[in-house]
Write an enzyme that holds these catalytic residues in place. Structure first.
Site, short mmCIF file in Angstrom:
data_model
loop_
_atom_site.label_atom_id
_atom_site.label_comp_id
_atom_site.label_asym_id
_atom_site.label_seq_id
_atom_site.Cartn_x
_atom_site.Cartn_y
_atom_site.Cartn_z
N SER A 207 -9.64 2.01 2.81
CA SER A 207 -8.79 2.74 1.91
C SER A 207 -7.82 1.86 1.11
CB SER A 207 -7.97 3.78 2.69
OG SER A 207 -7.12 3.17 3.63
N LYS B 163 0.84 -1.20 0.00
CA LYS B 163 0.00 0.00 0.00
C LYS B 163 0.88 1.25 0.00
CE LYS B 163 -3.94 1.94 2.62
NZ LYS B 163 -4.74 1.81 3.87
N SER C 50 -9.55 -0.34 7.10
CA SER C 50 -9.01 -0.28 5.73
C SER C 50 -8.26 -1.51 5.24
CB SER C 50 -8.10 0.93 5.59
OG SER C 50 -8.90 2.09 5.49
N1 GLN Z 1 -12.91 4.27 6.20
C1 GLN Z 1 -12.34 4.77 7.42
C2 GLN Z 1 -11.97 6.22 7.24
O1 GLN Z 1 -12.27 6.74 6.23
C3 GLN Z 1 -11.15 3.95 7.82
C4 GLN Z 1 -9.93 4.25 7.05
C5 GLN Z 1 -8.73 3.42 7.45
O2 GLN Z 1 -8.83 2.41 8.13
N2 GLN Z 1 -7.58 3.90 7.03
O3 GLN Z 1 -11.41 6.84 8.08
#
Ligand code: GLN
Length: 491
Positions: free
Chosen positions: A155, A80, A179
């Protein structure tokens, strides 16, 4: 040789170890697969062809010299784009870091290299890891290999899509609110969030430092466990790293694969049971619960009354921390600089850079966080959210006095069509309804495929006590042994 891109990491490592395939052949096969399908998937922001082949040649040379290779040597991995990679572009999905080549490797990437894995490149993500669909990436969304008109989650949607498209057998994600697990669920792959502090944040571009947790993504539970073991463990360069070895997650995955869960008590979170989830997700989850019962697990209902406040608490704590962490992106030290024509003040250049460099969701989070931390509102918002965090931790602690692990659907809904939730932030935030509590508590969670709903993958989440990551691997591997892995349509 049968197509190596269809193989698990464990199988590929076996081929390389016995010499049935060279690491270079394995790597080239994956690079070819990326060239063939990534135009449709957009999982990768950067493919490091030269670096990957050089790493593969190194593994082959070490094997030829009779060196002992680790259990993942020669296995390709996608990383990532939130983790720094020396000399290799790291954008965090943002225009503000476009062109930045970090001068150092993150600890996770160092450990991947030390394990002899071959980094193929950097995967797409929502900008600064804020989002649930990769649609907030500044470089266009990734697409779900199950249906390329749908989101691969976020994400870390790029990492999950790369696995489901057979572009890589292993990938790294980061989980602040879900994410790793949510993209795993909607792509029919496995994603594990380790115990907070169990994997190093050194070189992980910070979003919300008290929540951010890098972790493994794979197509099988055992592969995820092997990757977890390779990247986890104490790192003196991360002040919140836990000074303890990684629990034996590999042994736990192997134990689980025997399909015997007798003596294991699992709690279904009452507050997450059905309500809030799509009917098809609930149906697949309930079927998985029956399967777990058949494998010998004892199932009980457990109320965690404060879980319902997890989402609002998270959306105060995470933006608060992000508003502070993202202050460093000002056009002075890294990446983009806008408007520096020699006539403007430093403040003007910083402001123009941030205006041009950050996308709308990142700006929304910074504003939310700045507001929640401002004097006069601090107690009402940030302070209150921290109290909720404590209550959620108490719910977990009480639950784990009665059960070994908690289970729930990973996500309330299956992969949704691109564009379906971008106009309403709250609808996007709901994707992490079931995953956020573990982040606030700090304990580990894993998503494992448990079935299909309308032809799309559904994930089951196992949440375990802090430092008991092995438990969740055992349960996940047992379910996998009964359900099998999910295979997306050919692309
Ligand atoms: N979807 C969540 C957010 O937008 C979690 C994102 C993540 O785990 N990086 O903050």
């Amino acid at each position: 040789m049968t197509d190596v891109t269809a193989m698990t990491a464990t199988q590929i490592a076996g081929l390389v170890a016995t010499g049935a395939a060279s690491a270079v052949e394995v790597t080239q096969a994956h690079l070819d697969r990326i060239a063939a399908v990534d135009g449709r998937v957009n999982a990768f922001l950067h493919v490091d062809t030269e670096g990957a082949l050089a790493a593969a040649r190194d593994v082959d040379a070490r094997r030829a010299a009779g060196e002992e290779l680790g259990p993942l040597a020669g296995v390709p991995v996608a990383v990532k784009d939130v983790l720094t990679t020396k000399g290799v572009p790291t954008t965090v999905g943002s225009k503000i870091l476009e062109g930045w080549r970090p001068p150092y490797d993150s600890t996770i990437v160092q450990r991947l290299r030390a394990a002899g894995t071959v980094m193929l490149g950097k995967t797409n993500m929502d900008e600064f890891a804020m989002g649930s669909s990769t649609e907030y990436s500044a470089y266009g969304p990734s697409r779900n290999p199950w249906d390329t008109d749908r989101i691969p989650g976020g994400s870390g949607g790029g990492s999950a899509a790369a696995l489901a498209a057979y572009e890589a057998p292993l990938a790294i994600g980061s989980d602040t609110g879900g994410s790793i697990r949510q993209p795993g669920a909607v792509t029919g792959t496995v994603g594990a969030k380790p115990t907070y502090g169990g994997t190093s944040r050194y070189g992980l571009v910070a979003f919300s430092s008290s929540l951010d947790t890098p972790g493994p993504c794979a197509r099988t539970v055992l592969d995820a466990a092997l990757l977890h073991a390779a990247i986890g463990g104490h790192d003196p360069r991360d002040s919140t790293s836990i000074p303890a070895p990684v629990p034996d997650v590999v042994a736990a995955a192997k134990l689980g694969a025997t399909g015997d869960l007798s003596g294991v008590r699992l709690g279904i979170v009452t507050e997450f049971g059905g309500e809030g989830a799509e009917p098809g997700v609930t149906a697949a989850f309930n079927e998985a619960v029956d399967t777990l019962t058949k494998l010998g697990a004892e199932i009980v209902e457990i109320s965690c009354p404060h879980f319902r406040y997890a989402l609002p608490a998270y959306y105060l704590i995470a933006p608060s921390e992000c508003s502070s962490n993202l202050a460093r992106f000002d056009g002075v030290r890294f990446g983009l600089r806008t408007g520096d024509d020699g006539n403007r003040s430093l403040e003007e250049v910083m402001s123009l850079t941030r205006e041009a460099g950050f996308g709308p969701e990142v700006k929304r989070r910074i504003m939310l966080g700045t507001y929640a931390l401002s004097s006069g509102y601090y107690d009402a918002y940030y302070g209150q959210a921290q109290k909720v965090r404590t209550l959620i931790t108490r719910d977990f602690t009480a639950a784990f006095e009665r059960v070994d692990a908690l289970i729930s659907p990973t996500t309330p809904f299956v992969a949704f069509p691109l564009g379906a939730r971008t106009s309403d932030p709250y609808q996007m935030y709901l994707a992490d309804l079931f995953t956020i509590p573990s982040n606030l508590y700090g304990g580990p969670g894993i998503s494992v495929p448990c079935g299909l709903s309308e032809g799309l993958p559904v994930g089951l989440q196992v949440m375990a006590p802090t430092l008991a990551d092995d438990r969740m691997y055992r349960v996940a591997a047992a379910l996998e042994s009964a359900v099998g892995t999910l295979t997306p349509p050919t692309m």
